[in-house]
Design an enzyme around this catalytic site. Structure first.
Site, PDB file in Angstrom:
ATOM      1  N   TYR A   1      73.248  26.480  66.469  1.00  0.00           N
ATOM      2  CA  TYR A   1      73.690  25.089  66.543  1.00  0.00           C
ATOM      3  C   TYR A   1      73.110  24.440  67.797  1.00  0.00           C
ATOM      4  O   TYR A   1      72.884  25.115  68.812  1.00  0.00           O
ATOM      5  CB  TYR A   1      75.216  25.012  66.567  1.00  0.00           C
ATOM      6  N   GLU A   2      72.874  23.139  67.723  1.00  0.00           N
ATOM      7  CA  GLU A   2      72.194  22.414  68.798  1.00  0.00           C
ATOM      8  C   GLU A   2      72.918  22.521  70.136  1.00  0.00           C
ATOM      9  O   GLU A   2      72.307  22.397  71.198  1.00  0.00           O
ATOM     10  CB  GLU A   2      72.045  20.942  68.396  1.00  0.00           C
TER      11      GLU A   2
END
Length: 239
Positions: A42-43
């Site tokens: 995830y970012e």
């Protein structure tokens, strides 16, 4: 069907850059069914997250609690994304054209837009550097346009060779999954072609909802309906 088709596109053991919403649902569905070793990135910096529920945002604590490692956002982009360590990246868009270019910036003229959209975020980097990009978007004439008003994330420009000319290392959009079916780029022209439709969908409906003369593959496929297992896991994730 969009979620299930996106989940089925993910192979076991792949490293997947996940966004919130349908991409997160699809990735977690894949991990709980046919791809238990799928690595979710995830970012926010969580590597190998295994959430037991769908995260509400990239900053949801369940991602850090279940991750193999938590790193800074710059490291996600500089070490994981840009060097090509991400196999699959998910993207959405407000507009998409026949060569897979995406717009999430403005509708209308950039200097005097009709609508100003959320913007780029990390999407241009994902489009440039992931080994493959999967675009998930609903198919309407407002979204599937002849030419995007602004190129936020580069697909294939106006045809073959343009990604290479710009030095982009990723392969570009390999799949476009809609509520009607699946499109893939022609290997020679790089133009998106309808290669499969979801159960009960007429390919003419897809043509009617496209702002260009959409090509339909001669060997058009028909997607399989969701299995009982896929539906059960999907309901569990979204309850």
């Amino acid at each position: 069907m969009m979620t299930v088709a996106a989940a089925r596109a993910l192979r076991d053991g792949a490293v997947c850059f996940v966004g919130i919403g349908l991409p997160s649902t699809a990735a977690n569905l894949a991990r709980r069914t046919h791809a238990p070793d799928l690595v979710l990135v995830y970012e926010s910096g969580t590597i190998g997250a295994k959430p037991d529920r769908l995260p509400l945002s990239i900053g949801d604590g369940v991602l850090a609690d279940t991750a193999v490692s938590v790193v800074g956002v710059p490291e996600v982009f500089n070490y994981w994304l840009q060097p090509g360590r991400i196999d699959v990246g998910f993207l959405g868009a407000a507009q998409l054209d026949r060569f897979g270019n995406l717009n999430t910036t403005v509708i209308g003229d950039y200097r005097d837009p009709d609508v100003r959209l959320p913007g780029a975020g990390g999407a241009p980097e994902i489009a440039a550097s992931c080994r493959e990009v999967v675009v998930v978007v609903r198919q309407t004439r407002r979204t599937f346009v002849e030419r995007v008003d602004f190129v936020t994330s580069f697909g294939f420009g106006s045809g073959p060779g343009q990604r290479e000319a710009l030095g982009l290392t990723g392969a570009g959009p390999g799949l476009v999954i809609t509520d009607l079916g699946v499109l893939r780029p022609d290997p020679l022209t790089r133009e998106l072609v309808l290669t499969s439709v979801h159960p009960g969908v007429d390919p003419e409906t897809a043509r009617e909802r496209t702002g260009w003369d959409l090509r339909v593959a001669d060997d058009l496929g028909r997607g399989e309906p969701p299995t009982d297992r896929e539906l059960a896991v999907l309901r569990e994730l979204t309850r």
